[in-house]
Write a protein that holds these residues in place. Structure first.
Motif, mmCIF file in Angstrom:
data_model
loop_
_atom_site.group_PDB
_atom_site.id
_atom_site.type_symbol
_atom_site.label_atom_id
_atom_site.label_comp_id
_atom_site.label_asym_id
_atom_site.label_seq_id
_atom_site.Cartn_x
_atom_site.Cartn_y
_atom_site.Cartn_z
ATOM 1 N N TYR A 35 4.876 17.355 9.165
ATOM 2 C CA TYR A 35 5.441 18.058 8.018
ATOM 3 C C TYR A 35 6.263 17.105 7.148
ATOM 4 C CZ TYR A 35 4.091 22.684 9.790
ATOM 5 O OH TYR A 35 3.394 23.792 10.203
ATOM 6 N N LYS A 36 7.005 16.215 7.788
ATOM 7 C CA LYS A 36 7.798 15.240 7.035
ATOM 8 C C LYS A 36 6.876 14.350 6.194
ATOM 9 C CE LYS A 36 10.646 11.145 7.808
ATOM 10 N NZ LYS A 36 11.165 10.249 8.844
ATOM 11 N N ALA A 37 5.794 13.872 6.795
ATOM 12 C CA ALA A 37 4.850 13.018 6.066
ATOM 13 C C ALA A 37 4.202 13.793 4.914
ATOM 14 C CB ALA A 37 3.786 12.475 7.018
ATOM 15 N N ALA A 38 3.811 15.045 5.153
ATOM 16 C CA ALA A 38 3.217 15.870 4.091
ATOM 17 C C ALA A 38 4.220 16.086 2.965
ATOM 18 C CB ALA A 38 2.745 17.198 4.665
ATOM 19 N N VAL A 143 -1.966 8.213 5.870
ATOM 20 C CA VAL A 143 -2.530 9.407 5.241
ATOM 21 C C VAL A 143 -2.574 9.165 3.741
ATOM 22 C CG1 VAL A 143 -0.295 10.582 5.181
ATOM 23 C CG2 VAL A 143 -2.384 11.914 5.032
ATOM 24 N N ARG A 144 -3.677 9.601 3.131
ATOM 25 C CA ARG A 144 -3.865 9.400 1.701
ATOM 26 C C ARG A 144 -4.383 10.671 1.055
ATOM 27 N NH1 ARG A 144 -6.731 3.814 3.027
ATOM 28 N NH2 ARG A 144 -4.864 2.525 2.993
ATOM 29 N N ILE A 145 -3.981 10.866 -0.173
ATOM 30 C CA ILE A 145 -4.580 11.894 -1.014
ATOM 31 C C ILE A 145 -5.451 11.142 -2.007
ATOM 32 C CG2 ILE A 145 -4.201 13.756 -2.662
ATOM 33 C CD1 ILE A 145 -1.483 14.241 -1.327
ATOM 34 N N VAL A 146 -6.745 11.499 -2.019
ATOM 35 C CA VAL A 146 -7.729 10.745 -2.795
ATOM 36 C C VAL A 146 -8.392 11.666 -3.823
ATOM 37 C CG1 VAL A 146 -9.866 9.384 -2.641
ATOM 38 C CG2 VAL A 146 -8.157 9.255 -0.814
ATOM 39 N N SER A 156 -0.101 7.765 -0.968
ATOM 40 C CA SER A 156 -0.322 7.515 0.455
ATOM 41 C C SER A 156 1.015 7.347 1.158
ATOM 42 C CB SER A 156 -1.193 6.273 0.663
ATOM 43 O OG SER A 156 -0.513 5.122 0.231
ATOM 44 N N TYR A 157 0.954 7.468 2.475
ATOM 45 C CA TYR A 157 2.152 7.320 3.294
ATOM 46 C C TYR A 157 1.742 6.795 4.660
ATOM 47 C CZ TYR A 157 6.525 8.518 5.682
ATOM 48 O OH TYR A 157 7.696 8.459 6.400
ATOM 49 N N ASP A 158 2.511 5.865 5.194
ATOM 50 C CA ASP A 158 2.284 5.280 6.515
ATOM 51 C C ASP A 158 3.496 5.577 7.386
ATOM 52 O OD1 ASP A 158 -0.104 3.829 5.622
ATOM 53 O OD2 ASP A 158 1.310 2.568 4.518
ATOM 54 N N TYR A 159 3.236 5.911 8.642
ATOM 55 C CA TYR A 159 4.337 6.159 9.567
ATOM 56 C C TYR A 159 3.878 5.870 10.992
ATOM 57 C CZ TYR A 159 2.144 10.825 10.158
ATOM 58 O OH TYR A 159 1.282 11.869 10.389
#
Length: 183
Positions: A35-38, A143-146, A156-159
């Motif tokens: 949820y934090k990443a989203a 995670v990426r939104i394309v 995008s976000y990396d964790y």
């Protein structure tokens, strides 16, 4: 040194060793991390997503084998879809479609030739895709939104997360584990 001092030292060492081995590694709260990443993806300046236009979320895949997912990859994708929906985004449920490539033990995969058809049929503005890789003690997620028309990464976000016992079990694919060698 007296015998009693030796005994006390030996018992102290044994006690400390036993305590060290009994330290339980705290499990990562997967919901919280997903949820934090989203939320980070959706709150970024690059986010120009329209709440009224559909978004497709695909299973996250192991970066070492892009044709296969795991319970981990599937549940993280589900959590992202849930979070986007909770934030009032229009998320398409792919499992209800019969012509999406769904392989048991693998999840939903969007083959490149199907992406245009699916996005066109749903007028999808974006696809959420993700990969993960396992290390000795951590799992690394991207995670990426394309944009499906241009393949441009919108955001995008990396964790990373600690790998606990639950995570190890979710990383199983069939009867093998990806990249997990005696963790």
């Amino acid at each position: 040194m007296s015998l009693s001092k030796h005994i006390i030292i030996v018992f102290s060492i044994i006690s400390l060793t036993a305590c060290q081995q009994n330290i339980v590694k705290k499990e990562t709260n997967l919901f919280k991390e997903s949820y934090k990443a989203a939320d980070i993806l959706l709150s970024g300046e690059d986010n120009r997503l329209d709440l009224e236009k559909p978004i497709i979320v695909a299973s996250f895949v192991n970066v070492s084998n892009m044709n296969e997912s795991s319970p981990f990859g599937r549940i993280v994708a589900e959590q992202f879809a849930s979070r986007f929906s909770q934030k009032d985004y229009y998320v398409v449920e792919l499992k209800l479609r019969k012509n999406i490539f769904i392989k048991e033990e693998a999840g939903e995969f969007l083959l490149s030739r199907e992406v245009r058809e699916i996005t066109k049929n749903h007028n999808a503005q974006a696809i959420v895709v993700g990969t993960y890789a396992t290390g000795k003690n951590n799992i690394y997620v991207t995670v990426r939104i394309v944009n499906p028309e241009t393949n441009r990464i919108i955001t995008s976000y990396d964790y990373r997360m600690d790998i606990g016992d639950d995570m190890k079990k979710m990383l199983k694919v069939g009867h093998r584990r990806w990249d997990l060698k005696k963790i």
